[in-house]
Design an enzyme around this catalytic site. Structure first.
Site, PDB file in Angstrom:
ATOM      1  N   CYS A  90     -65.607  48.208 -13.942  1.00 60.06           N
ATOM      2  CA  CYS A  90     -66.188  49.266 -14.227  1.00 60.06           C
ATOM      3  C   CYS A  90     -67.152  49.809 -13.344  1.00 60.06           C
ATOM      4  O   CYS A  90     -67.271  51.166 -12.860  1.00 60.06           O
ATOM      5  CB  CYS A  90     -66.610  49.244 -15.346  1.00 60.06           C
ATOM      6  SG  CYS A  90     -67.552  50.783 -16.139  1.00 60.06           S
ATOM      7  N   CYS A 186     -68.814  47.145 -23.653  1.00 61.88           N
ATOM      8  CA  CYS A 186     -69.070  48.164 -24.315  1.00 61.88           C
ATOM      9  C   CYS A 186     -68.054  48.947 -25.067  1.00 61.88           C
ATOM     10  O   CYS A 186     -68.193  49.416 -26.125  1.00 61.88           O
ATOM     11  CB  CYS A 186     -69.526  49.261 -23.267  1.00 61.88           C
ATOM     12  SG  CYS A 186     -68.491  50.055 -22.046  1.00 61.88           S
TER      13      CYS A 186
END
Length: 352
Positions: A90, A186
């Protein structure tokens, strides 16, 4: 004289909140909360921090980029018997490009996050990534960042320990000073990645646990529930404790052993990202991390045609396909590469 502009990724946690206060001393800070979708949490806390510090605040929706670049490959990797590392994917593919997009729009030269790492500029002009303080170093998860991103990044917490940051948050009366740290992925806040995969659908069905001879030992819940080296949650009893020694997606089998075969002396990696050098054309001595922990192992690093091979000076346990190998020379990250395979043959692999 006006301050240089910088865009800070403000997560709603204590680290980025303290980073905002530190940066505001030398920069014109714009705070950006990156939304991962309807179930995202933290926006109110992030906005409260920005308001407390008198800093401009905006949100940026990264949900589609996260799905395309991180979530879909994450699910595919687990279903193929690998163990992915989504944060390391990410950072270069979604998070930092999103911050840079805002920076480019408002004319900011730099972006920043609350990561515990340091950056520097080498005499050869390359942007360096260096370890943060020992107790909190997060350079491992940043080791896929390319030069074009590293040149524009600032890490204001690089010289601080977590307890210092907590104290600074309290002293500044930041509204998140007592907020607990989040250690989960997340997009999987409850930490149950297998349940998250099952909700997405098309996960592998239950199959057989087998030993290395092919003898069936029991039934597994689906290969996406397991990772190399795992010894807990298998639900089996036997003459010894069982560990996952390999995963075979073709035959939908999880192969178990007593764990003695999990140690490797060489690790083959692909797709290197070089940081302190433009490329590697000769063997070098490094310290290597093979998972997101502080454990480092001395090794010799050899370039190959398409990747690198590590020859560890001491056996390493369960180098896992899909995880990241990060190579260090003292406190500086030489580079990183994705683990592909490992062996215990007892010889130094041939290289080209």
């Amino acid at each position: 004289m006006s301050k240089p502009k910088i865009v800070l990724g403000l997560s709603g946690g204590v680290d980025s909140a303290v980073a905002a206060g530190l940066l505001a001393q030398d920069y014109d800070v714009t705070c950006v909360w990156l939304s991962i979708g309807a179930d995202a949490k933290g926006e109110a806390d992030a906005a409260a921090v920005a308001n407390r510090l008198g800093l401009p605040f905006e949100t940026a929706d990264i949900s589609q980029a996260l799905e395309d670049q991180v979530c879909t490959p994450f699910a595919a990797a687990y279903c193929a018997g690998r163990t992915p590392l989504p944060c390391a994917v990410c950072n270069p593919a979604v998070k930092f490009p999103a911050l840079l997009s805002v920076a480019n729009r408002i004319g900011a030269e730099y972006v920043a996050t609350g990561h515990y790492a340091r950056q520097a500029l080498a005499p050869n002009g390359r942007a360096l990534l260096q370890k943060g303080m020992p107790a909190n170093d997060q350079s491992y998860l940043l080791a896929r960042l390319p030069q074009e991103i590293l040149r524009r990044v600032r890490f204001p917490l690089g010289n601080y320990e977590k307890n210092q940051v907590r104290a600074m948050a309290g002293a500044s009366a930041l509204p998140v000073a007592e907020k607990p740290d989040s250690m989960e992925i997340c997009f999987i806040p409850d930490g149950d990645y297998a349940a998250w995969l099952d909700r997405r659908g098309n996960t592998p069905p239950p199959g057989d646990f087998v030993d290395k001879t092919g003898r069936v030992l029991g039934r597994h819940k689906g290969i996406h529930h397991y990772t190399l080296g795992q010894g807990r949650g298998l639900g089996l009893s036997g003459p010894h404790r069982y560990y996952v020694t390999s995963i075979d997606p073709l035959y939908n089998q999880v192969i178990l052993s007593d764990g003695s075969d999990l140690f490797a002396t060489w690790v083959r990696c692909h797709t290197p990202n070089w940081i302190s050098v433009s490329q590697l054309d000769h063997p070098v001595q490094v310290m290597v991390r093979l998972r997101h922990s502080k454990t480092e192992t001395p090794a010799e690093l050899y370039p190959t045609g398409e990747g690198v091979i590590l020859y560890s000076k001491i056996p390493v346990r369960a180098p896992t396909p899909g995880q990241l190998a990060v190579f260090y020379q003292e406190d500086t990250v030489l580079g990183s590469a994705w683990i592909e395979a490992a062996g215990t043959d007892g010889y130094k692999p041939a290289v080209t």
